[in-house]
Design an enzyme around this catalytic site. Structure first.
Site, PDB file in Angstrom:
ATOM      1  N   TYR A 155      73.761 103.554  10.890  1.00  0.00           N
ATOM      2  CA  TYR A 155      74.564 104.667  11.389  1.00  0.00           C
ATOM      3  C   TYR A 155      75.888 104.771  11.136  1.00  0.00           C
ATOM      4  CZ  TYR A 155      74.603 108.535  14.882  1.00  0.00           C
ATOM      5  OH  TYR A 155      75.036 109.974  15.087  1.00  0.00           O
ATOM      6  N   ARG A 208      79.363 119.909  11.253  1.00  0.00           N
ATOM      7  CA  ARG A 208      80.451 118.932  11.641  1.00  0.00           C
ATOM      8  C   ARG A 208      79.998 117.593  11.732  1.00  0.00           C
ATOM      9  NH1 ARG A 208      82.504 116.062  15.446  1.00  0.00           N
ATOM     10  NH2 ARG A 208      80.922 116.231  16.917  1.00  0.00           N
ATOM     11  N   LYS A 226      70.186 108.589  14.063  1.00  0.00           N
ATOM     12  CA  LYS A 226      70.381 108.363  15.695  1.00  0.00           C
ATOM     13  C   LYS A 226      68.905 108.177  16.252  1.00  0.00           C
ATOM     14  CE  LYS A 226      73.434 109.113  17.435  1.00  0.00           C
ATOM     15  NZ  LYS A 226      74.190 110.278  18.314  1.00  0.00           N
ATOM     16  N   GLU A 298      72.981 117.637  17.600  1.00  0.00           N
ATOM     17  CA  GLU A 298      73.892 116.455  16.965  1.00  0.00           C
ATOM     18  C   GLU A 298      74.758 117.418  15.916  1.00  0.00           C
ATOM     19  OE1 GLU A 298      75.306 112.600  17.047  1.00  0.00           O
ATOM     20  OE2 GLU A 298      73.802 113.411  18.129  1.00  0.00           O
ATOM     21  N   ASP A 299      76.119 116.875  16.151  1.00  0.00           N
ATOM     22  CA  ASP A 299      77.075 117.259  15.025  1.00  0.00           C
ATOM     23  C   ASP A 299      77.164 118.676  14.657  1.00  0.00           C
ATOM     24  OD1 ASP A 299      78.084 114.678  15.077  1.00  0.00           O
ATOM     25  OD2 ASP A 299      77.218 114.237  13.112  1.00  0.00           O
ATOM     26  N   ASP A 322      77.700 114.380  21.637  1.00  0.00           N
ATOM     27  CA  ASP A 322      78.983 114.486  21.590  1.00  0.00           C
ATOM     28  C   ASP A 322      79.641 114.802  22.733  1.00  0.00           C
ATOM     29  OD1 ASP A 322      78.800 113.813  18.531  1.00  0.00           O
ATOM     30  OD2 ASP A 322      78.006 115.765  18.318  1.00  0.00           O
TER      31      ASP A 322
END
Length: 436
Positions: A155, A208, A226, A298-299, A322
């Site tokens: 990760y 992102r 993850k 995620e992101d 996040d």
């Protein structure tokens, strides 16, 4: 001549017997020689039985080969050289492996020695991903037993570089890819995944990725990594985890011009086209896996991350690491600190460096704990994104963190900015001078 005719007649008689036998499956004898009398099997039946026997024998042989060969190539079941002698016989592995039997512990030791020989972190990442796709049990044993050393490999931070170069290092697909090409067929795409009892989905659209920007389809390294942590640190079975990347294009010109880029080579879809695809995905997930499946966003970019969480939090089991995960960790740290210094959260003034997903998520969770708002200047309210507006307060604009510390005099300083080296010596000294 008579002899010749006789021979010919005998041959004809024999031929007739075969022809007659072909029409009748009853036992037939020559009749001219009792010694030659025996049950007669017509040629068609004989060939059919022979073919059936050969077919069954071949099928059995194929099954033997398929069982042993497939077992070694199934990451969920492969044990490498840890297969015992009886297992090698039972699963037709004899000869497909070297004769030595090595325990999983010894294989883990050998693999770790190999990993440590790599000087480039990305090479370690590639080796770990190869191991995950060939021997899942060994992969997780290695990761669990060496978390501090290998977590940064599978990760952050190494996964960031891996995502940037994902197309160049791509070897075999991991996770499920859903793109704009699949619109109207997402439910069918989900059904292509071999595991049916999915309980956790980590999904990204790649816009992102960490602090690296829009990496499009190559963001798959994030959900894969993850979910590896879900298993290694949380004990969640790998078979119930599903990494997903939703490809709606990318704004990254470098990737659009990269011949090895593995995603759609088009500008990123937005607004209705984007929303429709995500809604179809969310609907298909719920229909295929049920309402209890956890969907972790995620992101995603800030605007989409908050919108998706707000839109689906009442209809789906959703979570954004996040926004919410980071906030839980920070709040837990603050509450633990209060046990040492005394007082309550309401006694403190908070200053955040950075007002993105993490910063605003932390502020929201703290406010839920103490019913107090955050610290964004209200004079900028009209230009702020909607998720930052609740934290805007009346204050003169300030430039730089040091000036903000001197002006606001916070008792708690939280950094969530993607820009490093902001907590300088001067900032720390200023915080120390304000607080006992």
């Amino acid at each position: 001549m008579l002899g010749a005719l006789g021979d010919r007649g005998q041959r004809k008689s024999n031929f007739s017997m075969i022809a007659e036998g072909n029409e009748d499956d009853t036992n037939t004898t020559n009749g001219d020689d009792e010694d030659d009398a025996q049950p007669f099997t017509p040629w068609a039946v004989s060939v059919a039985r022979t073919n059936t026997h050969l077919h069954l024998k071949a099928k059995h042989q194929v099954q033997r080969v398929e069982i042993g060969h497939a077992l070694l190539r199934s990451p969920q079941h492969n044990k490498g050289l840890a297969f015992a002698e009886k297992e090698r016989d039972a699963h037709f592995l004899r000869g497909l492996l070297p004769p030595a039997v090595l325990s999983q512990e010894l294989q883990a030791k050998r693999t770790l020695n190999i990993l440590r020989e790599y000087q480039v972190p990305l090479h370690r990442y590639i080796a770990m991903m190869d191991l995950q796709e060939t021997n899942e049990k060994l992969f997780y044993k290695l990761l669990i037993d060496n978390v501090e050393e290998l977590l940064p490999v599978v990760y952050t931070p190494v996964v960031g570089e891996a995502c940037q170069k994902y197309g160049s290092i791509f070897r075999r697909p991991q996770g499920l890819y859903i793109s704009l090409k699949d619109k109207g067929k997402i439910l069918e795409v989900l059904k292509n995944w071999p595991e049916k009892n999915i309980q956790v989905i980590v999904v990204t659209d790649g816009e992102r990725i960490l602090g690296l920007g829009d990496l499009g389809c190559q963001g798959m390294g994030i959900p894969v990594g993850k979910l590896s942590l879900y298993t290694a640190l949380g004990g969640v079975r790998p078979s119930v985890c599903l990494p997903v990347t939703i490809d709606v294009g990318t704004k990254n010109e470098t990737l659009l011009n990269d011949e090895f880029y593995i995603g759609l080579k088009q500008k990123r879809a937005t607004e209705k086209e984007y929303d429709d695809l995500l809604h179809e995905f969310m609907t298909a997930v719920k229909k295929n896996y049920g309402e209890k499946v956890l969907i972790q966003f995620e992101d995603f970019a800030n605007h989409n991350a908050f919108n998706l969480l707000t839109k689906y939090r009442t209809s789906h089991l959703v979570f954004n690491d996040d926004i919410q995960g980071t906030a839980c960790v920070v709040l837990g740290g603050l509450l633990s600190a209060l046990k040492l210094i005394g007082g309550t959260l309401a006694d403190h003034t908070f200053l955040f460096l950075g007002a993105g997903e993490a910063g605003t998520g932390i502020a929201e969770l703290i406010s839920l704990e103490i019913s107090k708002k955050g610290l964004v200047v209200s004079s900028r309210k009209d230009s702020l994104q909607h998720f930052k507006q609740p934290w805007a307060h009346d204050h003169e604009p300030v430039r730089g963190l040091l000036e903000a510390v001197k002006a606001i005099k916070p008792t708690i300083l939280i950094g969530t900015s993607g820009v490093g080296k902001q907590f300088t010596k001067e900032v720390i000294e200023a915080m120390s001078s304000i607080n006992e």
